[in-house]
Design an enzyme around this catalytic site. Structure first.
Site, PDB file in Angstrom:
ATOM      1  N   LYS A 111       0.863  -1.190   0.000  1.00  0.00           N
ATOM      2  CA  LYS A 111       0.000   0.000   0.000  1.00  0.00           C
ATOM      3  C   LYS A 111       0.894   1.233   0.000  1.00  0.00           C
ATOM      4  CE  LYS A 111      -4.489   0.891   0.240  1.00  0.00           C
ATOM      5  NZ  LYS A 111      -5.616   0.049  -0.191  1.00  0.00           N
ATOM      6  N   ASP A 151      -6.916   4.326  -4.735  1.00  0.00           N
ATOM      7  CA  ASP A 151      -7.515   4.232  -3.398  1.00  0.00           C
ATOM      8  C   ASP A 151      -8.111   5.610  -3.119  1.00  0.00           C
ATOM      9  OD1 ASP A 151      -7.629   2.224  -1.026  1.00  0.00           O
ATOM     10  OD2 ASP A 151      -7.001   4.070  -0.075  1.00  0.00           O
TER      11      ASP A 151
HETATM   12  P1  NAD Z   1     -12.877   7.825  -3.124  1.00  0.00           P
HETATM   13  O1  NAD Z   1     -11.855   8.848  -2.885  1.00  0.00           O
HETATM   14  O2  NAD Z   1     -13.294   7.550  -4.523  1.00  0.00           O
HETATM   15  O3  NAD Z   1     -14.207   8.167  -2.295  1.00  0.00           O
HETATM   16  C1  NAD Z   1     -14.190   8.396  -0.914  1.00  0.00           C
HETATM   17  C2  NAD Z   1     -15.571   8.894  -0.511  1.00  0.00           C
HETATM   18  O4  NAD Z   1     -15.631   8.981   0.906  1.00  0.00           O
HETATM   19  C3  NAD Z   1     -15.894  10.272  -1.043  1.00  0.00           C
HETATM   20  O5  NAD Z   1     -17.254  10.313  -1.409  1.00  0.00           O
HETATM   21  C4  NAD Z   1     -15.670  11.192   0.159  1.00  0.00           C
HETATM   22  O6  NAD Z   1     -16.448  12.358   0.105  1.00  0.00           O
HETATM   23  C5  NAD Z   1     -16.122  10.264   1.265  1.00  0.00           C
HETATM   24  N1  NAD Z   1     -15.577  10.619   2.562  1.00  0.00           N
HETATM   25  C6  NAD Z   1     -14.337  10.984   2.897  1.00  0.00           C
HETATM   26  N2  NAD Z   1     -14.248  11.208   4.197  1.00  0.00           N
HETATM   27  C7  NAD Z   1     -15.477  10.961   4.712  1.00  0.00           C
HETATM   28  C8  NAD Z   1     -16.014  10.984   6.009  1.00  0.00           C
HETATM   29  N3  NAD Z   1     -15.251  11.341   7.058  1.00  0.00           N
HETATM   30  N4  NAD Z   1     -17.309  10.637   6.163  1.00  0.00           N
HETATM   31  C9  NAD Z   1     -18.080  10.285   5.103  1.00  0.00           C
HETATM   32  N5  NAD Z   1     -17.612  10.236   3.860  1.00  0.00           N
HETATM   33  C10 NAD Z   1     -16.331  10.547   3.675  1.00  0.00           C
HETATM   34  O7  NAD Z   1     -12.333   6.508  -2.404  1.00  0.00           O
HETATM   35  P2  NAD Z   1     -12.728   5.000  -2.694  1.00  0.00           P
HETATM   36  O8  NAD Z   1     -11.770   4.454  -3.669  1.00  0.00           O
HETATM   37  O9  NAD Z   1     -14.183   4.891  -2.913  1.00  0.00           O
HETATM   38  O10 NAD Z   1     -12.348   4.350  -1.282  1.00  0.00           O
HETATM   39  C11 NAD Z   1     -13.265   4.322  -0.199  1.00  0.00           C
HETATM   40  C12 NAD Z   1     -12.864   3.208   0.730  1.00  0.00           C
HETATM   41  O11 NAD Z   1     -12.893   1.978   0.006  1.00  0.00           O
HETATM   42  C13 NAD Z   1     -11.471   3.319   1.314  1.00  0.00           C
HETATM   43  O12 NAD Z   1     -11.472   2.745   2.614  1.00  0.00           O
HETATM   44  C14 NAD Z   1     -10.650   2.453   0.396  1.00  0.00           C
HETATM   45  O13 NAD Z   1      -9.464   1.983   1.016  1.00  0.00           O
HETATM   46  C15 NAD Z   1     -11.633   1.352   0.137  1.00  0.00           C
HETATM   47  N6  NAD Z   1     -11.371   0.554  -1.057  1.00  0.00           N
HETATM   48  C16 NAD Z   1     -11.350   1.122  -2.296  1.00  0.00           C
HETATM   49  C17 NAD Z   1     -11.075   0.326  -3.392  1.00  0.00           C
HETATM   50  C18 NAD Z   1     -11.079   0.869  -4.793  1.00  0.00           C
HETATM   51  O14 NAD Z   1     -10.948   0.076  -5.738  1.00  0.00           O
HETATM   52  N7  NAD Z   1     -11.236   2.153  -5.004  1.00  0.00           N
HETATM   53  C19 NAD Z   1     -10.827  -1.046  -3.231  1.00  0.00           C
HETATM   54  C20 NAD Z   1     -10.893  -1.589  -1.955  1.00  0.00           C
HETATM   55  C21 NAD Z   1     -11.159  -0.775  -0.880  1.00  0.00           C
END
Ligand code: NAD
Length: 448
Positions: A111, A151
């Site tokens: 990561k 991410d």
């Molecule tokens: P992203 O940046 O696309 O979206 C994040 C979202 O969370 C946004 O809508 C933002 O406004 C919101 N956010 C941020 N802080 C917040 C808070 N305190 N309260 C409520 N909403 C909040 O990110 P993503 O890729 O969707 O990732 C989200 C989660 O999913 C993370 O934990 C990431 O590690 C996990 N994840 C993502 C992927 C991927 O393929 N993108 C894969 C596995 C896990």
């Protein structure tokens, strides 16, 4: 037990790992396996001077942690967020190792991240931070060593810059497999964008089919609340809605909205695109960011950040099933409260693994210079997610059965020992994943 003042994701990751160890016979003789498996293989810290739009130079801190390459090259996204620090990245890298092992894909875990507020950076500044980060990492990443992906606050465009920067440093090579989550016309895979949410939906739907949640056998008609409206959360809203669920609440970093009669997801997407947030969508009740976790619903999908479901709010959660699309959204204290209250958690290393599974498919396509059809990608993903869900459910049942019948001792502990907690689906997922990694280490042995 971890207190709320100690919300260090690395402690959480360590706690979750330790829950599984008593159930794994590979750890019986000690053999230093616990430390060997948990400690990262490599931690890289980089300092990134970047010229900002107004001419001044800002120095950002970046990290890349290779947790394990025992089962294959490191794999894991990188994020741009002010809270990024070494311990957080170490925890996230360990979670990637377990996730890849649980889904049985030939990757280890890694990561990365840069401590910055991406929302305050212009497009040009974001590009320069990304390019400097990738050039500073140098050959610590590579198609056969460590492969980044998107991410928090990084996306397809960011991955395009990663690819381009790495390609400039390695002319004449096929550099597509160095990074996944790329745009389609730059070697990206069909189905990667939606993969994390799609994987979570497959896990949920199969878990319901298996009878995991009494009274609810499919997503059709289920009430769902989603925290986060980025890649994982927005796609989850669309896909769960498409599967017949009623999306009753969504939120992003600015706040949330609630309508018990169900939200119109596509109009909310338009509103988010136009205003930058889901808040103030007409005809809905406004919620504070964290209130979305507490609304009345069948299924809660945290899809934002770690440490959202805590001891302080776990008692107020009204969902019956939590599907962890985010990494590390639930602390161990909250896990214990949820377990006492009979709320089931589909753990992150299973529920959000769809992203890395399709990243793996993207990597395979890039190595072979192929492009698979979207339905092929989704069908392969569905099979993988179903198989892993089956394994986790079966292993948990086996552990409960063994405890009940006192048939085994684990790691020298008697099943009645208070250190052996009643295994949750999370512990069962760790037993599968950590067990696979332990086997690989023991089979490979130590060089020299
Ligand atoms: P992203 O940046 O696309 O979206 C994040 C979202 O969370 C946004 O809508 C933002 O406004 C919101 N956010 C941020 N802080 C917040 C808070 N305190 N309260 C409520 N909403 C909040 O990110 P993503 O890729 O969707 O990732 C989200 C989660 O999913 C993370 O934990 C990431 O590690 C996990 N994840 C993502 C992927 C991927 O393929 N993108 C894969 C596995 C896990």
């Amino acid at each position: 037990m971890i207190t709320e003042g100690e919300l260090n994701p690395l402690r959480v990751a360590n706690h979750q790992f330790n829950q599984a160890v008593p159930f794994l016979e590979q750890f019986h003789d000690g053999a230093g396996l616990r430390e060997w498996l948990f400690e990262p293989e490599q931690v890289v810290r980089v300092s990134l001077p970047v010229r900002m739009d107004d001419g001044h130079v800002e120095v950002f801190r970046g990290y890349r942690v290779l947790h394990s390459n025992a089962r294959g090259p490191g794999k894991g996204g990188f994020r741009f967020h002010p809270s990024v620090n070494e311990e957080e990245v170490r925890a996230l890298a360990a979670w990637m190792t377990w996730k890849c092992a649980l889904l049985d894909i030939p990757f280890g875990g890694a990561k990365g991240g840069v401590a910055c507020d991406a929302r305050m950076l212009s497009e040009g500044e974001k590009a320069r931070v990304t390019r400097r980060y990738i050039s500073a990492l140098g050959d610590n990443i590579g198609p056969h060593t460590d492969i980044p992906a998107p991410d928090l606050y990084t996306d397809q465009q960011t991955m395009a810059w990663v690819f381009d920067t790495y390609s400039m440093m390695h002319p004449g090579e096929n550099c597509f497999p160095v990074v996944t989550g790329k745009p389609l016309d730059l070697g990206g895979s069909l189905g990667r964008d939606s993969a994390t949410a799609m994987g979570s939906m497959y896990v949920t739907e199969h878990f319901l089919e298996l009878g995991g949640l009494p009274g609810l056998t499919s997503l059709d008609g289920a009430d769902v609340a989603i925290q986060g409206f980025g890649n994982a959360g927005r796609w989850a809203a669309k896909l769960y809605d498409g599967a017949g669920a009623r999306i009753v609440a969504v939120s992003d970093s600015r706040g949330g909205i609630y309508d018990p009669n169900g939200l119109d997801v596509s109009r909310i997407e338009d509103h988010k695109d136009a205003t930058g947030s889901v808040v103030d969508f007409p005809g809905t009740k406004p919620l504070a960011t964290k209130e979305v976790l507490e609304v009345l619903c069948d299924i809660l999908v945290p899809a934002a950040m770690e440490n959202q479901i805590l001891a302080s709010n776990a008692g107020r959660i009204q969902a019956r099933l939590i599907v962890e699309a985010a990494n590390g959204p639930t602390t161990p204290e909250a896990d214990a409260t949820l377990q006492e209250r009979g709320i089931i958690v589909l753990p992150d290393i299973l529920a959000n693994a769809g992203g890395v599974v399709v990243s793996y498919y993207e990597w395979v396509q890039n190595l072979q210079n192929q492009q698979w059809e979207e339905h092929e990608v989704q069908e392969k993903l569905r099979k993988k997610m179903y198989r892993a869900t089956n394994q986790v459910v079966t292993i948990r049942a086996g552990l409960l059965d063994a405890i009940e019948h006192h048939r085994s001792t684990w790691a020298g502990l008697h099943p009645d020992d208070p250190r052996v907690d009643t295994p949750t689906l999370r512990t069962a997922a760790y037993v599968v994943a950590v067990g696979r990694c332990a086997n690989t280490l023991l089979e490979r042995g130590i060089w020299p």
